[in-house]
Design a protein around this motif. Sequence first.
Motif, PDB file in Angstrom:
ATOM      1  N   THR A 107     -12.092   4.088   2.962  1.00  0.00           N
ATOM      2  CA  THR A 107     -12.645   3.715   4.322  1.00  0.00           C
ATOM      3  C   THR A 107     -12.824   2.162   4.189  1.00  0.00           C
ATOM      4  N   ALA A 108     -13.190   1.662   2.894  1.00  0.00           N
ATOM      5  CA  ALA A 108     -13.749   0.160   2.967  1.00  0.00           C
ATOM      6  C   ALA A 108     -12.407  -0.732   2.747  1.00  0.00           C
ATOM      7  N   GLU A 109     -11.269  -0.074   2.237  1.00  0.00           N
ATOM      8  CA  GLU A 109     -10.068  -0.786   2.265  1.00  0.00           C
ATOM      9  C   GLU A 109      -9.033  -0.695   3.365  1.00  0.00           C
ATOM     10  N   ALA A 110      -9.389   0.255   4.234  1.00  0.00           N
ATOM     11  CA  ALA A 110      -8.354   0.472   5.337  1.00  0.00           C
ATOM     12  C   ALA A 110      -8.068  -0.645   6.055  1.00  0.00           C
ATOM     13  N   PRO A 111      -6.668  -1.217   6.401  1.00  0.00           N
ATOM     14  CA  PRO A 111      -6.656  -2.280   7.288  1.00  0.00           C
ATOM     15  C   PRO A 111      -6.899  -2.038   8.576  1.00  0.00           C
ATOM     16  N   SER A 112      -7.052  -0.819   9.274  1.00  0.00           N
ATOM     17  CA  SER A 112      -7.489  -0.557  10.550  1.00  0.00           C
ATOM     18  C   SER A 112      -8.061   0.692  10.574  1.00  0.00           C
ATOM     19  N   ASN A 113      -8.447   1.276  12.068  1.00  0.00           N
ATOM     20  CA  ASN A 113      -8.566   2.417  12.167  1.00  0.00           C
ATOM     21  C   ASN A 113      -7.427   3.513  12.880  1.00  0.00           C
ATOM     22  N   TYR A 114      -6.284   2.839  12.843  1.00  0.00           N
ATOM     23  CA  TYR A 114      -4.957   3.228  13.298  1.00  0.00           C
ATOM     24  C   TYR A 114      -4.288   4.201  12.419  1.00  0.00           C
ATOM     25  N   ALA A 115      -4.645   5.600  12.711  1.00  0.00           N
ATOM     26  CA  ALA A 115      -4.167   6.653  11.799  1.00  0.00           C
ATOM     27  C   ALA A 115      -2.603   7.058  12.295  1.00  0.00           C
ATOM     28  N   VAL A 116      -1.867   7.232  11.377  1.00  0.00           N
ATOM     29  CA  VAL A 116      -0.453   7.675  11.591  1.00  0.00           C
ATOM     30  C   VAL A 116      -0.717   9.340  11.828  1.00  0.00           C
ATOM     31  N   ILE A 117      -0.286   9.742  12.968  1.00  0.00           N
ATOM     32  CA  ILE A 117      -0.071  11.206  13.021  1.00  0.00           C
ATOM     33  C   ILE A 117       1.291  11.790  13.350  1.00  0.00           C
ATOM     34  N   GLY A 118       1.345  13.325  13.150  1.00  0.00           N
ATOM     35  CA  GLY A 118       2.625  13.737  12.814  1.00  0.00           C
ATOM     36  C   GLY A 118       3.952  13.592  13.502  1.00  0.00           C
ATOM     37  N   ARG A 119       4.256  12.437  14.079  1.00  0.00           N
ATOM     38  CA  ARG A 119       5.558  12.360  15.007  1.00  0.00           C
ATOM     39  C   ARG A 119       6.200  10.940  14.577  1.00  0.00           C
ATOM     40  N   TYR A 120       7.308  10.948  14.188  1.00  0.00           N
ATOM     41  CA  TYR A 120       8.049   9.884  13.622  1.00  0.00           C
ATOM     42  C   TYR A 120       9.393   9.820  14.249  1.00  0.00           C
ATOM     43  N   VAL A 121       9.914   8.621  14.549  1.00  0.00           N
ATOM     44  CA  VAL A 121      11.414   8.471  14.923  1.00  0.00           C
ATOM     45  C   VAL A 121      12.178   7.466  13.812  1.00  0.00           C
ATOM     46  N   LEU A 122      12.865   7.900  13.118  1.00  0.00           N
ATOM     47  CA  LEU A 122      13.424   7.128  12.016  1.00  0.00           C
ATOM     48  C   LEU A 122      14.706   6.665  12.195  1.00  0.00           C
ATOM     49  N   ASP A 123      14.794   5.142  11.507  1.00  0.00           N
ATOM     50  CA  ASP A 123      16.221   4.938  11.447  1.00  0.00           C
ATOM     51  C   ASP A 123      16.778   5.609  10.093  1.00  0.00           C
ATOM     52  N   PRO A 124      17.946   6.035  10.023  1.00  0.00           N
ATOM     53  CA  PRO A 124      18.395   6.535   8.868  1.00  0.00           C
ATOM     54  C   PRO A 124      18.566   5.754   7.534  1.00  0.00           C
ATOM     55  N   SER A 125      18.255   4.321   7.689  1.00  0.00           N
ATOM     56  CA  SER A 125      18.119   3.506   6.528  1.00  0.00           C
ATOM     57  C   SER A 125      17.049   4.266   5.712  1.00  0.00           C
ATOM     58  N   VAL A 126      16.129   4.969   6.111  1.00  0.00           N
ATOM     59  CA  VAL A 126      14.964   5.443   5.458  1.00  0.00           C
ATOM     60  C   VAL A 126      15.245   6.370   4.272  1.00  0.00           C
ATOM     61  N   PHE A 127      16.595   6.933   4.318  1.00  0.00           N
ATOM     62  CA  PHE A 127      17.054   7.867   3.164  1.00  0.00           C
ATOM     63  C   PHE A 127      17.434   6.556   2.014  1.00  0.00           C
ATOM     64  N   ASP A 128      17.867   5.712   2.377  1.00  0.00           N
ATOM     65  CA  ASP A 128      18.153   4.734   1.124  1.00  0.00           C
ATOM     66  C   ASP A 128      16.930   4.334   0.462  1.00  0.00           C
ATOM     67  N   VAL A 129      15.785   4.083   1.143  1.00  0.00           N
ATOM     68  CA  VAL A 129      14.421   3.784   0.563  1.00  0.00           C
ATOM     69  C   VAL A 129      13.931   5.060  -0.005  1.00  0.00           C
ATOM     70  N   LEU A 130      14.007   6.063   0.533  1.00  0.00           N
ATOM     71  CA  LEU A 130      13.330   7.223  -0.287  1.00  0.00           C
ATOM     72  C   LEU A 130      14.110   7.688  -1.629  1.00  0.00           C
ATOM     73  N   ARG A 131      15.524   7.204  -1.508  1.00  0.00           N
ATOM     74  CA  ARG A 131      15.941   7.435  -2.911  1.00  0.00           C
ATOM     75  C   ARG A 131      15.351   6.570  -4.085  1.00  0.00           C
ATOM     76  N   GLU A 132      14.606   5.547  -3.810  1.00  0.00           N
ATOM     77  CA  GLU A 132      14.041   4.590  -4.459  1.00  0.00           C
ATOM     78  C   GLU A 132      12.671   4.627  -4.410  1.00  0.00           C
ATOM     79  N   THR A 133      12.186   5.586  -3.764  1.00  0.00           N
ATOM     80  CA  THR A 133      10.544   5.570  -3.932  1.00  0.00           C
ATOM     81  C   THR A 133       9.930   6.516  -4.826  1.00  0.00           C
ATOM     82  N   PRO A 134       9.326   5.865  -5.746  1.00  0.00           N
ATOM     83  CA  PRO A 134       8.561   6.817  -6.762  1.00  0.00           C
ATOM     84  C   PRO A 134       7.486   7.839  -6.146  1.00  0.00           C
ATOM     85  N   PRO A 135       7.045   8.447  -6.874  1.00  0.00           N
ATOM     86  CA  PRO A 135       5.883   9.253  -6.786  1.00  0.00           C
ATOM     87  C   PRO A 135       4.621   8.483  -6.233  1.00  0.00           C
TER      88      PRO A 135
END
Length: 306
Positions: A202-230
Motif C-alpha cells: 500500500t505504501a509503495e502503490a503509485p495510485s489507487n487505480y487497480a487493473v481489473i480483468g479486461r484487456y485489449v492487447l496489441d500482439p506485440s505483447v507476445f514478443d515481450v512475454l517471451r522475454e518476461t521472467p517469472p
Amino acid sequence: MTTTNSRIPVTKAVVPAAGLGTRFLPATKATPKEMLPVVDKPAIQYVVEEAASAGLSDILMVTGRNKRALEDHFDRAYELEELLARKGDQDRLRRVRESVDLANMHYVRQGDPKGLGHAVSVAEQHVAGQPFAVLLGDDLIDPRDPLLARMIEVQQELGGSVVALMEVDPSQIHLYGCAAVKPNGFGEDVFQVTDLVEKPDTAEAPSNYAVIGRYVLDPSVFDVLRETPPGRGGEIQLTDALRELTTRDAASGGTVHGVLFKGRRYDTGDRADYLRAIVRLASEREDLGPDFRTWLREFVASELQD
C-alpha cells in the motif's frame, strides 16, 4: 518482431480458464471454478456473453486438466434438448441452447500453470498477429455498462494496448495490479499508463487505480512475454509485460492506455464477493427479484432482532 496495426478490427478474445480454483475448495475439487453457478448460469457464460455483445465472434478458452465441463457447456446437449422438446418445455430448451450460438469457441490447454502471462502467451498462434481482448472470469461486468466496447474503441483510435482501471480504497490496492497514469486528452475516462506494478504494498502503490480483468492487447505483447521472467509469486505476470510496453513507442507496438470504469462489477474470485454477486444479480432479476428482495428484507430484519 510481431507486426502491429491498430486498424485491424478486434474480433478475437482470449479467456484464461486454467486456474485450479483453490479458494473455493472443496467445491472445485472436481468442478471447474468457472462452472460455479451465479444464480442460474455458470460464471463463464456471463464472460462469453460479454465478449459476444462487444462483437468478438472468435473466442479461445485457455484451459487445463479437469476442465472438460467448459467445452461441454458450450456444445450441444442433444439428449437433454430432445427431452425438453418432448416435454414442450420451450423456456428451458431456449436457455440450454443459449450458450451454443454465442460465438465460435476454440480451446487450448495451458499445460504448466505458470501464471496469467503464460496463459495469454499460449494464445499467440490463434491470435495470428491481430489485436485481441483478454477477459478474466473472476470479473463479471454488468451488460448495462459496456466496458469492453469502450476499450475496443480506444484501442482502435489510439493503438497500443488498453487496460481496464477501477478506483479502489488504497487499503485494497495490494490485491491488484496498480497503474500510474496521466491524462492523454482522449476523454475523461481515458489515461495514458506510465507504469504498472503487480500487487504493490500500500505504501509503495503509485495510485489507487487497480487493473481489473479486461484487456485489449496489441500482439506485440507476445514478443515481450517471451522475454518476461517469472515475477511475483514465481509466475509470468501479464502486468510485467505490459509495464515493458509502457516504455515503448507506438511504432513498435508500445504504449498502454487505461479506461476508467465506474460501472457495475461483480467479483466472483472471492467467496464472500461471490455470494454478494449472486445476491445483487438475483435481486435485479425480473423473474426472481421481487420475491427474493422481500425474503431478503425479512431475513435481515429477523437477524437484527436476534
